[in-house]
Design a protein around this motif. Structure first.
Motif, PDB file in Angstrom:
ATOM      1  N   GLY A 502       0.940  -0.922  -0.108  1.00 32.81           N
ATOM      2  CA  GLY A 502      -0.458  -0.077  -0.806  1.00 32.81           C
ATOM      3  C   GLY A 502       0.906   1.477  -0.079  1.00 32.81           C
ATOM      4  N   ILE A 503       1.952   1.419   0.671  1.00 29.86           N
ATOM      5  CA  ILE A 503       2.986   2.223   1.020  1.00 29.86           C
ATOM      6  C   ILE A 503       3.637   2.040  -0.469  1.00 29.86           C
ATOM      7  CG2 ILE A 503       5.208   3.477   1.788  1.00 29.86           C
ATOM      8  CD1 ILE A 503       3.947   1.741   4.056  1.00 29.86           C
ATOM      9  N   LEU A 504       3.660   1.733  -1.419  1.00 31.54           N
ATOM     10  CA  LEU A 504       4.058   1.416  -2.278  1.00 31.54           C
ATOM     11  C   LEU A 504       3.151   1.425  -3.450  1.00 31.54           C
ATOM     12  CD1 LEU A 504       7.200  -0.923  -2.093  1.00 31.54           C
ATOM     13  CD2 LEU A 504       7.736   1.125  -2.034  1.00 31.54           C
ATOM     14  N   GLN A 505       2.547   1.964  -3.017  1.00 31.49           N
ATOM     15  CA  GLN A 505       1.278   1.658  -5.080  1.00 31.49           C
ATOM     16  C   GLN A 505       1.814   2.945  -5.705  1.00 31.49           C
ATOM     17  OE1 GLN A 505      -0.752  -1.094  -5.523  1.00 31.49           O
ATOM     18  NE2 GLN A 505      -0.709   0.072  -7.461  1.00 31.49           N
ATOM     19  N   PRO A 506       1.352   4.657  -5.310  1.00 27.85           N
ATOM     20  CA  PRO A 506       1.646   5.323  -6.091  1.00 27.85           C
ATOM     21  C   PRO A 506       2.325   5.289  -7.192  1.00 27.85           C
ATOM     22  CG  PRO A 506       1.598   5.486  -3.591  1.00 27.85           C
ATOM     23  CD  PRO A 506       2.235   4.683  -3.949  1.00 27.85           C
ATOM     24  N   PHE A 507       4.043   4.521  -6.669  1.00 23.27           N
ATOM     25  CA  PHE A 507       5.507   4.033  -7.795  1.00 23.27           C
ATOM     26  C   PHE A 507       4.959   2.716  -8.780  1.00 23.27           C
ATOM     27  CE2 PHE A 507       6.784   6.749  -4.397  1.00 23.27           C
ATOM     28  CZ  PHE A 507       7.932   7.569  -4.874  1.00 23.27           C
ATOM     29  N   ASP A 508       4.148   2.492  -8.812  1.00 18.50           N
ATOM     30  CA  ASP A 508       3.380   0.580  -9.043  1.00 18.50           C
ATOM     31  C   ASP A 508       3.071   1.413 -10.905  1.00 18.50           C
ATOM     32  OD1 ASP A 508       3.277  -1.981  -9.673  1.00 18.50           O
ATOM     33  OD2 ASP A 508       1.637  -2.384  -9.021  1.00 18.50           O
ATOM     34  N   LEU A 509       4.062   2.037 -11.842  1.00 19.60           N
ATOM     35  CA  LEU A 509       3.106   2.469 -12.514  1.00 19.60           C
ATOM     36  C   LEU A 509       3.889   1.942 -14.058  1.00 19.60           C
ATOM     37  CD1 LEU A 509       3.550   6.455 -11.750  1.00 19.60           C
ATOM     38  CD2 LEU A 509       1.132   4.560 -11.981  1.00 19.60           C
ATOM     39  N   SER A 510       3.618   2.082 -14.652  1.00 20.79           N
ATOM     40  CA  SER A 510       4.267   1.935 -15.757  1.00 20.79           C
ATOM     41  C   SER A 510       5.518   2.715 -16.289  1.00 20.79           C
ATOM     42  CB  SER A 510       3.331   1.631 -17.754  1.00 20.79           C
ATOM     43  OG  SER A 510       3.991   2.148 -18.834  1.00 20.79           O
ATOM     44  N   ARG A 511       6.458   2.020 -17.134  1.00 23.86           N
ATOM     45  CA  ARG A 511       7.866   2.550 -16.958  1.00 23.86           C
ATOM     46  C   ARG A 511       7.648   3.988 -17.344  1.00 23.86           C
ATOM     47  NH1 ARG A 511      13.056  -0.423 -18.098  1.00 23.86           N
ATOM     48  NH2 ARG A 511      12.215  -1.761 -16.534  1.00 23.86           N
ATOM     49  N   GLN A 512       6.665   4.331 -19.492  1.00 23.14           N
ATOM     50  CA  GLN A 512       6.648   5.202 -19.818  1.00 23.14           C
ATOM     51  C   GLN A 512       6.138   6.305 -19.321  1.00 23.14           C
ATOM     52  OE1 GLN A 512       5.879   1.890 -21.098  1.00 23.14           O
ATOM     53  NE2 GLN A 512       8.443   2.340 -21.554  1.00 23.14           N
ATOM     54  N   ALA A 513       4.936   5.711 -18.045  1.00 21.35           N
ATOM     55  CA  ALA A 513       4.235   6.728 -17.654  1.00 21.35           C
ATOM     56  C   ALA A 513       4.651   7.743 -16.997  1.00 21.35           C
ATOM     57  CB  ALA A 513       3.436   6.602 -16.905  1.00 21.35           C
ATOM     58  N   GLU A 514       4.235   9.780 -17.182  1.00 26.88           N
ATOM     59  CA  GLU A 514       5.166  10.403 -16.875  1.00 26.88           C
ATOM     60  C   GLU A 514       4.140  11.079 -16.624  1.00 26.88           C
ATOM     61  OE1 GLU A 514       6.892  12.889 -19.698  1.00 26.88           O
ATOM     62  OE2 GLU A 514       7.982  11.223 -21.014  1.00 26.88           O
ATOM     63  N   ARG A 515       4.744  11.416 -14.815  1.00 26.01           N
ATOM     64  CA  ARG A 515       4.192  12.474 -13.875  1.00 26.01           C
ATOM     65  C   ARG A 515       4.914  14.002 -13.399  1.00 26.01           C
ATOM     66  NH1 ARG A 515       3.248   8.524  -9.060  1.00 26.01           N
ATOM     67  NH2 ARG A 515       3.220  10.324  -8.186  1.00 26.01           N
ATOM     68  N   PRO A 516       4.105  15.223 -12.997  1.00 26.54           N
ATOM     69  CA  PRO A 516       5.343  16.003 -12.590  1.00 26.54           C
ATOM     70  C   PRO A 516       5.688  15.620 -11.376  1.00 26.54           C
ATOM     71  CG  PRO A 516       3.095  16.178 -12.888  1.00 26.54           C
ATOM     72  CD  PRO A 516       3.477  14.868 -13.274  1.00 26.54           C
ATOM     73  N   VAL A 517       6.934  16.398 -11.742  1.00 25.76           N
ATOM     74  CA  VAL A 517       8.706  16.026 -10.949  1.00 25.76           C
ATOM     75  C   VAL A 517       8.191  16.414  -9.777  1.00 25.76           C
ATOM     76  CG1 VAL A 517      10.696  16.227 -10.608  1.00 25.76           C
ATOM     77  CG2 VAL A 517       9.923  15.764 -12.864  1.00 25.76           C
ATOM     78  N   ASP A 518       7.733  17.523  -9.332  1.00 24.91           N
ATOM     79  CA  ASP A 518       7.592  17.589  -8.430  1.00 24.91           C
ATOM     80  C   ASP A 518       6.028  16.449  -7.369  1.00 24.91           C
ATOM     81  OD1 ASP A 518       5.588  18.589  -9.063  1.00 24.91           O
ATOM     82  OD2 ASP A 518       5.402  20.227  -8.258  1.00 24.91           O
ATOM     83  N   GLY A 519       5.200  16.294  -8.460  1.00 24.41           N
ATOM     84  CA  GLY A 519       4.768  14.857  -7.418  1.00 24.41           C
ATOM     85  C   GLY A 519       5.593  14.179  -7.156  1.00 24.41           C
ATOM     86  N   LEU A 520       5.987  13.554  -8.364  1.00 22.73           N
ATOM     87  CA  LEU A 520       7.197  12.433  -8.374  1.00 22.73           C
ATOM     88  C   LEU A 520       7.884  12.389  -6.845  1.00 22.73           C
ATOM     89  CD1 LEU A 520       8.021  11.295 -11.266  1.00 22.73           C
ATOM     90  CD2 LEU A 520       7.064   9.737  -9.821  1.00 22.73           C
ATOM     91  N   MET A 521       9.028  13.560  -6.533  1.00 20.26           N
ATOM     92  CA  MET A 521       9.236  14.006  -5.169  1.00 20.26           C
ATOM     93  C   MET A 521       8.558  13.516  -3.646  1.00 20.26           C
ATOM     94  SD  MET A 521      11.883  16.561  -4.692  1.00 20.26           S
ATOM     95  CE  MET A 521      13.313  16.073  -6.047  1.00 20.26           C
ATOM     96  N   GLN A 522       7.611  14.399  -3.770  1.00 20.20           N
ATOM     97  CA  GLN A 522       6.575  14.337  -2.779  1.00 20.20           C
ATOM     98  C   GLN A 522       6.144  12.928  -2.428  1.00 20.20           C
ATOM     99  OE1 GLN A 522       2.925  17.244  -3.760  1.00 20.20           O
ATOM    100  NE2 GLN A 522       4.224  19.172  -3.283  1.00 20.20           N
ATOM    101  N   ALA A 523       5.810  12.656  -3.470  1.00 18.94           N
ATOM    102  CA  ALA A 523       5.416  10.670  -2.986  1.00 18.94           C
ATOM    103  C   ALA A 523       5.951  10.144  -3.134  1.00 18.94           C
ATOM    104  CB  ALA A 523       4.957  10.317  -4.487  1.00 18.94           C
ATOM    105  N   HIS A 524       7.790  10.314  -3.564  1.00 15.65           N
ATOM    106  CA  HIS A 524       8.635   9.741  -3.299  1.00 15.65           C
ATOM    107  C   HIS A 524       9.339   9.651  -1.339  1.00 15.65           C
ATOM    108  CE1 HIS A 524      13.461   8.633  -4.370  1.00 15.65           C
ATOM    109  NE2 HIS A 524      12.970   8.502  -3.168  1.00 15.65           N
ATOM    110  N   ILE A 525       9.027  11.061  -1.541  1.00 19.57           N
ATOM    111  CA  ILE A 525       9.524  11.843   0.363  1.00 19.57           C
ATOM    112  C   ILE A 525       8.339  10.875   1.049  1.00 19.57           C
ATOM    113  CG2 ILE A 525       9.572  13.361   1.832  1.00 19.57           C
ATOM    114  CD1 ILE A 525      10.706  14.868  -0.320  1.00 19.57           C
TER     115      ILE A 525
END
Length: 1018
Positions: A502-525
């Motif tokens: 459940g914690i890692l689910q936001p990162f379970d995306l297709s390798r080609q799918a693009e997201r805003p870098v700031d959103g990725l960084m927030q989800a990462h943190i």
């Protein structure tokens, strides 16, 4: 005030000799010039904050650590408005003048993010650039801007520095550099900000202008700087001419002969100060020695002048590094007749075989220093890997020494967690990166660490071994649920794994799918903080902190929190990125973050970089990694301009860094006791010792005295040197020896008895690798399974037009778990399709001659006259229509054994299966003669398949196989017969147990079991 610093109206410039402790001599000289009551009135300008701390400590040492009012000490490299205001206040000057109304410096990350956006918008001839590439290019552009601002040159000269034959290439670069020459100034105006280097130089020049117009009424000392920044050189020139000011240079060679001084190039240690004196309009003959240079003892007391041997060694070092144009005077220099003790003084050398051994010897030197009360030691090296190895070596004595030059944040505990998470996400949570993430010591996900670790270990052992599961978290959870259904994972395990998923689910995306870098960084943190959350309550102690508290605590956590906080504010300018691109971008982010310890430094030991050590002197100085490419470092080419272009543009030569490194080397090596060290190999590759060592030994006519005893001591501390293991020869008791073996195990018994011993007696089994790549063994297993299932169909379904479709459908079902892997899809499946076509056709051709009577049929035969039982599982047995003779068939996807190998007994599988068939040992199959032993080589290539018979006389082969089996049984029925490892190396091959037998340690291309006479042990 007891004395004025300067007088006579001429520039006041001093030098402290390289063999003197700079900060101690500076503190002593300032204290002698000013009485204690006026010491606090003085201002001391130093190169950086590290030098400020070093001078503060030197003053305290002089006072026996008693409370003392110290001079105001300010770092020139980090000068800000507060420093400028302090320097101007009380001098009759206006601290709110133009110098303090400058625009602020643009934040570094904001500048790099804005530059990265401009780079991304520039259309490169080769196409669009990845975000990480844009970020790194932005960093290079920022560096170029700082160099241009520091040198005070104009971008207008860019169009005039290229030869005609390079104009086409340069036009592309020039177009790219418009980002900083044309677009960036307008952006700075919009931001109402300045570049950091420009702002620093304006502050320094404002201070120089103010002091030049109205000299301060207090003593001013500018010490330790070599003035490589032009603005700093201007300030030093002003300070040298103040009524009560003085400049103190580090290690100026006042007595260098004129020819050498004139020939000093950018690679020479005196070049920077030669250039500084030229800018200051001061002759080196006007420079005086700082009064009262003293040798500081181990307790900080005065020791008088420097010992003669130290002065001689310091002179040797200076002469060794003189310009190449004047080395013709070397034979006339008075060094060849001196004894080593008089020539080298306290200088010695450690030459280690490798970097780890070098670190162990250095740690031993530092440990020895602690045996003398008050003695200090410092390792100075630009090699951060050596610094880390030395830290680890010191840990054997529970000595913790921080590397004050800093360590990459990516190598810290929280930095590794951040990096492992994005790596696992970018790899679609493949087993290896996922397990690396889950085994990180901070990953608890709200549970107790011990419980989480046990879950991860069981996941590793029972769910993720073998071929890779389908990509993504769902593929992992499918494997985990299957293991739980078999009772291998507990309910608690599944609860913990579900929370992690459940914690890692936001990162379970297709390798080609693009997201805003700031959103990725927030989800990462957020994900890292959730993974780091511990179980329990805050009352349970520090291990029960929230994820954010655990992740961001300590020096590394604070450095990362500050950096990522600043990055997050600017990340919105970086657009969107896929997970793969974000992974590379995040790695580039962390490249710029360094962790430096704030507290807990060892009071007597230090590990320093050359920059941190410029004004530092310990009782024992250790200069490590003196190899070419490390110290001095290799000069990396300027990404924008060649050396002549830099000179034409007005930028300083890159080779100046070698001169600065040489100056640092001389300053650190000229003390009373110095140990130089290097490794003959680094990362397995031979090294070349530093050019400075070659010069020193060439001038001295001998090698530097050896300090190899530290290598010997560090080796002795590890105990006896390891020796290669002898070949194993276990002799288990007869009762423990196996009494039942399969025909394939008999083959191992023949070729590698030790492997059989490990398998059957020790009960060891090879674990499947995590995320195992498909191997030839897997391919054979899949093909066997497909043919077995097909041949078990009713005869009617194995014939006719639908037979091929049925076989291919069975193959797809069996290949399905691994069909998503590129190797299987691209190579194995097409080969299987070709094999299927051949197989159906071949079956039709032989249907009138043979009938299949056994598929994957088991057999068991107690060998008469022994207590041994032979077992087997035959791939296929066909019966010849008419006389009832049997054909034993074995499928091979790899190369089948040759007839010679079968005849020699080293491939006994088929003959022994024939023996079992003749004896009627196969379940449901009556005894019958064996007519043929056949391998079907199912390649799927060209040819697709090839049936081959390894023996001509089947009856003779069966008799030989039975006799060989009985001989083996009889031989190993003796307690004294050992289970040797590869007794016949020529036919050994590879075995899963070779690493356990440590074969590589003792096998040297000859039979290890040969006796002294050359004969073989029976």
């Amino acid at each position: 005030m007891t004395a004025r610093v300067s007088g006579g109206g001429r520039p006041t410039v001093f030098s402290i000799a390289a063999q003197d402790n700079f900060v101690d001599s500076l503190a002593a000289g300032i204290a002698r010039r000013l009485d204690a009551a006026h010491l606090a009135d003085a201002v001391v300008l130093l190169p950086n904050r590290r030098a400020v701390r070093a001078l503060r400590d030197a003053f305290l040492r002089r006072r026996g650590m008693a409370p003392t009012l110290l001079p105001a000490m300010r770092p020139l490299g980090d000068l800000d408005e507060e420093d400028l205001a302090f320097a101007l206040t009380g001098h009759g000057l206006d601290p709110t003048g133009d110098g303090l109304s400058l625009r602020p410096a643009i934040p570094p990350y904001r500048r790099q993010a804005m530059l990265a956006r401009l780079v991304a918008g520039w259309r490169a001839p080769g196409g669009l650039m990845a975000p990480a590439q844009c970020w790194r290019l932005a960093g290079e552009l920022a560096t170029l801007m700082d160099q241009v601002d520091t040198a005070g040159v104009s971008y207008d000269a860019l169009t005039e520095i290229v030869p005609a034959d390079l104009a086409s290439h340069w036009s592309v670069t020039l177009d790219f550099l418009k980002i900083i020459s044309q677009h960036w100034p307008a952006i700075l105006d919009d931001e109402k900000a300045l570049n950091p280097a420009e702002r620093r130089d304006r502050l320094i020049r404002a201070l120089a202008h103010a002091w030049s117009a109205t000299p301060p009424d207090r003593p001013v000392f500018a010490a330790g700087s070599t003035g490589t920044v032009p603005a700093t050189a201007e300030l030093l020139s002003v300070v040298a001419r103040l009524p009560d000011g003085a400049v103190v240079l580090p290690g100026l060679e006042r007595d260098m002969d004129e020819d050498s001084w004139a020939a000093a190039s950018p690679t020479h240690p005196q070049y920077a100060m030669k250039d500084l004196l030229k800018k200051m309009r001061v002759s080196r003959h006007e420079v005086e020695m700082w009064q009262g240079p003293e040798h500081r003892g181990e307790q900080g007391q005065d020791q008088g002048t420097v010992p003669p041997a130290v002065s001689t060694c310091s002179a040797l070092l200076r002469d060794a590094l003189r310009p190449a144009e004047t080395t013709d005077v070397w034979p006339a220099l008075p060094y060849s007749g001196l004894a080593p003790g008089d020539l080298f003084g306290g200088l010695s050398m450690i030459t280690a075989p490798g970097r780890r051994e070098e670190a162990a010897a250095i740690a031993t030197v530092m440990r020895e220093a602690l045996e003398t009360p008050g003695r200090t030691a410092a390792l100075v090296t630009p090699d951060r890997q050596l610094a880390r190895y030395t830290q680890a070596a010191l840990a054997r004595w529970n000595i913790v020494v921080d590397d004050t030059a800093g360590t990459p944040a990516a190598k810290s505990v929280p930095g590794r967690l951040l990096g492992l998470l994005v790596a696992a996400a970018a790899d679609r949570f493949a087993p290896v990166p996922l397990l690396a993430l889950l085994k990180h010591p901070m990953v608890t996900a709200g549970f107790e660490r011990a419980a989480m670790l046990e879950t991860v270990r069981r996941l590793d052992r029972y769910a993720l071994r073998g071929p890779r599961p389908p990509a993504g978290l769902e593929g992992i959870m499918i494997r985990a649920r299957a293991a739980a259904g078999s009772g291998l994972l507990t309910d608690g395990d599944m609860t913990r794994l579900e929370r992690v998923a459940g914690i890692l689910q936001p990162f379970d995306l297709s390798r080609q799918a693009e997201r805003p870098v700031d959103g990725l960084m927030q989800a990462h943190i957020r994900a890292c903080e959730a993974l780091a959350a511990s179980g329990g309550t805050p009352a349970d102690g520090p291990e029960s902190l929230s994820g954010a508290d655990r992740l961001w605590r300590g020096d590394a956590g604070e450095a990362l929190a500050d950096a990522l906080g600043d990055l997050l504010e600017q990340a919105g300018m970086l657009g969107s990125a896929s997970l793969e691109a974000y992974r590379a971008l995040f790695d580039a982010f962390l490249d710029d973050v360094t962790v430096r310890p704030v507290w807990g430094r060892h009071p007597r030991l230090a590990i320093l970089g050359p920059l941190e050590a410029r004004l530092h002197r310990a009782d024992v100085m250790i200069l490590g990694s003196l190899n070419e490419g490390t110290w001095p470092a290799e000069i990396k080419p300027d990404p924008w301009m060649s050396a002549p272009m830099r000179a034409a543009f007005g930028l300083p030569p890159l080779e100046r860094r070698i001169g600065q490194a040489a100056h640092d080397f001389l300053q650190a090596a000229s003390g009373p006791r110095t140990i130089l060290s290097r490794a003959e190999k680094a990362d397995g590759s031979p090294t070349v010792k530093s050019r400075w060592l070659f010069r020193i030994e060439a001038l001295a006519g001998r090698t530097i005295p050896d300090a190899g005893r530290y290598l010997d001591w560090s080796t002795a501390a590890d105990g006896e040197a390891p020796r290669p293991a002898p070949p194993p020869a276990p002799c288990p008791p007869r009762a423990a020896r196996p009494k039942t073996l399969s025909v394939t195990q008999v083959e191992r018994w023949m070729r590698n008895p030790y492997g059989l011993y490990a398998q059957k007696i020790l009960g060891l089994r090879r674990l499947d690798p995590v995320d195992e790549r498909p191997t030839a063994s897997h391919r054979g297993t899949l093909l066997h399974a497909a043919l077995e299932r097909f041949l078990l169909l009713p005869a009617a379904e194995r014939q006719g037009t639908g037979a091929l479709d049925r076989l291919l459908a069975i193959g797809r079902d069996i290949f399905e778990p691994v069909l998503s892997q590129p190797t299987v899809y691209a190579f194995w499946w097409p080969r299987f399709e070709r094999v299927a076509h051949w197989f159906i056709g071949h079956e039709a051709d032989r249907a009138h001659l043979f009938e299949t009577v056994a598929v994957e049929r088991k057999a068991s035969w107690p060998v008469p006259g022994t207590d041994f039982t032979l077992t087997a599982k035959a791939d296929r047995i066909d019966r010849l229509r008419g006389d009832g003779a049997l054909s034993i068939i074995d499928y091979k996807t790899g190369t089948p054994p040759s007839g010679k190998r079968v005849a020699a007994g080293y491939a006994p599988q088929l003959p022994l299966e024939g023996v079992l068939a003749v004896k009627g040992a196969f379940e449901g199959l009556a005894p019958a003669p064996v007519d043929s032993l056949v391998y079907w080589h199912l390649r799927g290539g060209d040819p697709v398949a090839q049936p081959t018979s390894p023996v001509r006389d089947v009856a003779e082969a069966l008799e030989a196989a039975e006799d060989g089996l009985r001989a083996l049984i009889a031989a190993f029925d003796d307690d004294d017969v050992p289970y040797l490892s590869h007794p016949r190396p020529a036919v050994a091959g590879h075995d899963d147990y070779d690493h356990l037998a440590r074969v590589r340690e003792w096998q040297a291309g000859q039979d290890p079991f040969a006796d002294d006479t050359g004969g073989e042990i029976p």
